[in-house]
Design a protein around this motif. Structure first.
Motif, PDB file in Angstrom:
ATOM      1  N   GLU A 290      87.868  70.060  36.070  1.00 22.73           N
ATOM      2  CA  GLU A 290      86.503  69.359  35.712  1.00 22.73           C
ATOM      3  C   GLU A 290      85.695  68.977  36.720  1.00 22.73           C
ATOM      4  O   GLU A 290      84.524  68.557  36.695  1.00 22.73           O
ATOM      5  N   GLY A 291      86.375  68.504  37.938  1.00 21.38           N
ATOM      6  CA  GLY A 291      86.008  68.125  39.100  1.00 21.38           C
ATOM      7  C   GLY A 291      84.920  66.857  38.727  1.00 21.38           C
ATOM      8  O   GLY A 291      85.185  65.817  38.137  1.00 21.38           O
ATOM      9  N   ALA A 292      83.915  66.751  39.588  1.00 22.74           N
ATOM     10  CA  ALA A 292      82.771  65.702  39.310  1.00 22.74           C
ATOM     11  C   ALA A 292      82.336  65.250  37.982  1.00 22.74           C
ATOM     12  O   ALA A 292      81.713  64.461  37.803  1.00 22.74           O
ATOM     13  N   ASN A 293      82.350  66.390  37.096  1.00 24.49           N
ATOM     14  CA  ASN A 293      81.850  66.237  35.792  1.00 24.49           C
ATOM     15  C   ASN A 293      82.863  65.881  34.693  1.00 24.49           C
ATOM     16  O   ASN A 293      82.796  65.793  33.695  1.00 24.49           O
ATOM     17  N   SER A 294      84.088  65.456  35.295  1.00 25.52           N
ATOM     18  CA  SER A 294      85.281  65.197  34.364  1.00 25.52           C
ATOM     19  C   SER A 294      84.962  63.817  33.894  1.00 25.52           C
ATOM     20  O   SER A 294      84.438  62.956  34.255  1.00 25.52           O
ATOM     21  N   PRO A 295      85.184  63.787  32.544  1.00 28.78           N
ATOM     22  CA  PRO A 295      84.681  62.521  31.740  1.00 28.78           C
ATOM     23  C   PRO A 295      85.893  61.633  31.721  1.00 28.78           C
ATOM     24  O   PRO A 295      85.936  60.270  31.430  1.00 28.78           O
ATOM     25  N   ALA A 296      87.040  61.739  32.308  1.00 27.77           N
ATOM     26  CA  ALA A 296      88.155  61.017  32.493  1.00 27.77           C
ATOM     27  C   ALA A 296      87.875  59.687  33.151  1.00 27.77           C
ATOM     28  O   ALA A 296      87.359  59.822  34.236  1.00 27.77           O
ATOM     29  N   ASP A 297      88.303  58.726  32.754  1.00 28.09           N
ATOM     30  CA  ASP A 297      88.387  57.467  33.403  1.00 28.09           C
ATOM     31  C   ASP A 297      89.592  56.852  33.982  1.00 28.09           C
ATOM     32  O   ASP A 297      89.870  56.094  34.949  1.00 28.09           O
ATOM     33  N   ILE A 298      90.747  57.174  33.016  1.00 25.50           N
ATOM     34  CA  ILE A 298      91.906  56.678  33.322  1.00 25.50           C
ATOM     35  C   ILE A 298      93.104  57.873  33.130  1.00 25.50           C
ATOM     36  O   ILE A 298      92.653  58.589  32.400  1.00 25.50           O
ATOM     37  N   LEU A 299      93.884  57.844  34.094  1.00 24.85           N
ATOM     38  CA  LEU A 299      94.979  58.909  33.830  1.00 24.85           C
ATOM     39  C   LEU A 299      96.271  57.817  33.586  1.00 24.85           C
ATOM     40  O   LEU A 299      96.736  57.018  34.472  1.00 24.85           O
ATOM     41  N   LEU A 300      97.054  57.715  32.300  1.00 25.27           N
ATOM     42  CA  LEU A 300      98.397  57.484  32.252  1.00 25.27           C
ATOM     43  C   LEU A 300      99.312  58.134  32.155  1.00 25.27           C
ATOM     44  O   LEU A 300      99.135  59.467  31.398  1.00 25.27           O
ATOM     45  N   THR A 301     100.655  58.075  32.750  1.00 24.73           N
ATOM     46  CA  THR A 301     101.552  59.157  32.674  1.00 24.73           C
ATOM     47  C   THR A 301     102.974  58.192  32.975  1.00 24.73           C
ATOM     48  O   THR A 301     103.068  57.171  33.487  1.00 24.73           O
TER      49      THR A 301
ATOM     50  N   LEU B  23     109.276  54.712  36.255  1.00 26.85           N
ATOM     51  CA  LEU B  23     107.902  53.944  36.155  1.00 26.85           C
ATOM     52  C   LEU B  23     106.931  54.536  35.207  1.00 26.85           C
ATOM     53  O   LEU B  23     106.943  55.766  35.311  1.00 26.85           O
ATOM     54  N   SER B  24     106.145  53.867  34.297  1.00 27.56           N
ATOM     55  CA  SER B  24     105.319  54.282  33.630  1.00 27.56           C
ATOM     56  C   SER B  24     103.991  53.526  34.304  1.00 27.56           C
ATOM     57  O   SER B  24     103.872  52.348  34.179  1.00 27.56           O
ATOM     58  N   GLY B  25     102.974  54.447  34.584  1.00 29.23           N
ATOM     59  CA  GLY B  25     101.736  53.716  35.115  1.00 29.23           C
ATOM     60  C   GLY B  25     100.476  54.486  35.019  1.00 29.23           C
ATOM     61  O   GLY B  25     100.492  55.552  34.491  1.00 29.23           O
ATOM     62  N   GLY B  26      99.525  53.975  35.411  1.00 29.13           N
ATOM     63  CA  GLY B  26      98.286  54.973  35.673  1.00 29.13           C
ATOM     64  C   GLY B  26      97.369  54.397  36.748  1.00 29.13           C
ATOM     65  O   GLY B  26      97.594  53.593  37.424  1.00 29.13           O
ATOM     66  N   GLY B  27      96.040  55.063  36.761  1.00 29.78           N
ATOM     67  CA  GLY B  27      95.250  54.878  37.821  1.00 29.78           C
ATOM     68  C   GLY B  27      93.968  55.157  37.265  1.00 29.78           C
ATOM     69  O   GLY B  27      93.857  55.823  36.237  1.00 29.78           O
ATOM     70  N   VAL B  28      92.670  54.783  37.913  1.00 35.63           N
ATOM     71  CA  VAL B  28      91.452  55.113  37.580  1.00 35.63           C
ATOM     72  C   VAL B  28      91.081  56.556  38.177  1.00 35.63           C
ATOM     73  O   VAL B  28      91.205  56.754  39.252  1.00 35.63           O
ATOM     74  N   ALA B  29      90.441  57.349  37.338  1.00 32.59           N
ATOM     75  CA  ALA B  29      90.173  58.857  37.596  1.00 32.59           C
ATOM     76  C   ALA B  29      89.088  58.712  39.025  1.00 32.59           C
ATOM     77  O   ALA B  29      88.193  57.822  38.898  1.00 32.59           O
ATOM     78  N   ALA B  30      89.220  59.737  39.900  1.00 33.48           N
ATOM     79  CA  ALA B  30      88.502  59.784  40.875  1.00 33.48           C
ATOM     80  C   ALA B  30      86.833  59.927  40.576  1.00 33.48           C
ATOM     81  O   ALA B  30      86.101  59.272  41.123  1.00 33.48           O
ATOM     82  N   ASN B  31      86.318  60.452  39.561  1.00 38.62           N
ATOM     83  CA  ASN B  31      85.332  60.385  39.112  1.00 38.62           C
ATOM     84  C   ASN B  31      84.695  59.728  37.865  1.00 38.62           C
ATOM     85  O   ASN B  31      83.796  60.247  36.950  1.00 38.62           O
ATOM     86  N   ALA B  32      85.418  58.675  37.496  1.00 39.32           N
ATOM     87  CA  ALA B  32      85.250  57.775  36.497  1.00 39.32           C
ATOM     88  C   ALA B  32      83.985  57.508  35.889  1.00 39.32           C
ATOM     89  O   ALA B  32      83.190  56.779  36.969  1.00 39.32           O
ATOM     90  N   PRO B  33      83.320  57.893  34.999  1.00 39.34           N
ATOM     91  CA  PRO B  33      81.849  57.432  34.607  1.00 39.34           C
ATOM     92  C   PRO B  33      81.956  56.093  34.085  1.00 39.34           C
ATOM     93  O   PRO B  33      80.779  55.401  33.890  1.00 39.34           O
ATOM     94  N   ASN B  34      83.044  55.649  33.901  1.00 39.18           N
ATOM     95  CA  ASN B  34      83.047  54.287  33.081  1.00 39.18           C
ATOM     96  C   ASN B  34      83.964  53.259  34.084  1.00 39.18           C
ATOM     97  O   ASN B  34      85.107  52.838  33.593  1.00 39.18           O
ATOM     98  N   ARG B  35      83.951  53.511  35.207  1.00 41.19           N
ATOM     99  CA  ARG B  35      84.828  52.781  36.093  1.00 41.19           C
ATOM    100  C   ARG B  35      85.348  51.469  36.118  1.00 41.19           C
ATOM    101  O   ARG B  35      86.504  50.935  35.934  1.00 41.19           O
ATOM    102  N   ASP B  36      84.172  50.398  35.838  1.00 37.45           N
ATOM    103  CA  ASP B  36      84.325  49.219  35.583  1.00 37.45           C
ATOM    104  C   ASP B  36      85.320  49.028  34.264  1.00 37.45           C
ATOM    105  O   ASP B  36      86.159  47.874  34.396  1.00 37.45           O
ATOM    106  N   ASN B  37      84.934  49.667  33.218  1.00 37.05           N
ATOM    107  CA  ASN B  37      85.805  49.579  32.081  1.00 37.05           C
ATOM    108  C   ASN B  37      87.193  49.863  32.314  1.00 37.05           C
ATOM    109  O   ASN B  37      88.252  49.433  31.498  1.00 37.05           O
ATOM    110  N   ALA B  38      87.235  51.209  32.992  1.00 32.89           N
ATOM    111  CA  ALA B  38      88.583  51.542  33.299  1.00 32.89           C
ATOM    112  C   ALA B  38      89.465  50.372  34.009  1.00 32.89           C
ATOM    113  O   ALA B  38      90.760  50.435  33.778  1.00 32.89           O
ATOM    114  N   ILE B  39      88.900  49.732  35.016  1.00 35.24           N
ATOM    115  CA  ILE B  39      89.821  48.703  35.508  1.00 35.24           C
ATOM    116  C   ILE B  39      90.028  47.658  34.809  1.00 35.24           C
ATOM    117  O   ILE B  39      91.403  47.004  34.752  1.00 35.24           O
TER     118      ILE B  39
END
Length: 341
Positions: free
Chosen positions: A71-82, A258-274
């Protein structure tokens, strides 16, 4: 890691994670490989507290990482949990996560449970421990290295070398004991297998019940779940015959997944993700991880559910999981060299 500024943790959680409710139009897009019904409470409570809607896409971790790359720069992902450090590090190496600054996460999550570049954070843990049949094993191994002792030849069940838990365990052995000792351990394990590596963690416990093996390794939350219900297919008598050891209590301590997650590189809703990640570090959310899925909270001092506490107190390995993740390629090479299928 950044140096934490002197700020009230309670104030940070209140103003950031549980601040003024957002407008109904606000959202966060979550890509998750956690498939637990109990996580629904995490999502609904966050939305209720903030007004931020959570849109979810669930799938295999590797598939989600590949999707984010495509998806690259157009990815809608804000968070990855795994689940598992190796997958979190894989996501980082793939360039699908970004570094973030959060006083809340720095204050709440121990340094050993977060990425050195603040690209991922751990929110729950599972101890990977030794289980054994008490009716057949008089002297169970007390640490991971002892599992390779010839006295246990033909007695051990374990998962395959392609499994992320297996990879991370060997990676931790490399970090704690060195590559040569890790190779000797892996070879000894192969020599002691009762069967070819196969199945999931529950299958390792079932191997004890069936008599196919006498000793196995599994994450604690599978057995804790069985203690409070018959969901794992283990009867009360089966459970009574299974003993457990928290390994290496006089050395590095029990290995933790560990189970954890991070903010996606191109998150469109970065503040909400944090804000969502900060919410996952709150005491309320941390209790859900234990009560809902029989996991250990990542935040120190949070109470355990009865089924988790029933396993007893232990000392966990506090090795830097970011360093452990870097050993995964070496671990895979060792698996290939010793013939661990």
């Amino acid at each position: 890691m950044r140096v934490l500024r002197t700020t009230s943790i309670l104030a940070l959680l209140t103003s950031t994670a549980f601040g003024t409710a957002a407008s109904a139009q606000e959202e966060v897009n979550l890509y998750s490989s956690r498939h637990y019904d109990t996580d629904e409470r995490l999502y609904s409570d966050f939305t209720e507290a903030t007004g931020i809607t959570i849109n979810r896409i669930e799938g295999n971790a590797d598939e989600l990482i590949a999707r984010m790359q495509a998806e690259g720069a157009n990815s809608p992902a804000d968070i990855l949990l795994t689940v598992d450090t190796s997958r979190l590090e894989r996501a980082k190496d793939a360039g699908v996560l970004q570094s973030i600054d959060s006083d809340v996460l720095e204050a709440r999550i121990p340094a050993s449970l977060q990425d050195d570049d603040n690209q991922w954070f751990g929110f729950s843990q599972r101890a990977r421990i030794i289980f054994y049949d008490k009716t057949r094993v008089e002297n169970p191994p007390l640490d991971y290295l002892s599992l390779a002792d010839p006295q246990y030849e033909g007695m051990i069940c374990h998962r395959s070398s392609t499994n992320e838990y297996t990879q991370t365990l060997l990676s931790a052995v490399i970090e704690n004991h060195g590559e040569e000792a890790a190779r000797e351990w892996a070879q000894g394990m192969v020599n002691n297998f009762a069967r070819d590596p196969q199945g999931g963690d529950t299958d390792q416990l079932r191997g004890l019940v069936s008599g196919e093996c006498d000793i196995s390794i599994s994450n604690t939350y599978y057995f804790s779940r069985a203690l409070r219900s018959d969901v794992e297919g283990l009867t009360e008598e089966d459970r009574a015959n299974i003993g457990w050891i928290f390994p290496a209590q006089n050395a590095e301590g029990a290995h933790m997944n560990l189970s954890g997650g991070g903010v996606a590189a191109n998150a469109p809703n970065r503040d909400n993700a944090i804000r969502f990640l900060e919410y996952l570090s709150s005491e309320q959310a941390q209790k859900y991880f234990s009560a809902g899925n029989d996991e250990y909270p990542a935040v120190p001092g949070v109470g355990l559910s009865p089924s988790v506490a029933a396993l007893g107190m232990f000392r966990p390995d506090d090795v830097d999981l970011s360093a452990v993740a870097e050993n995964v390629p070496t671990a895979q090479r060792i698996f290939n060299e010793v013939g661990w299928k």
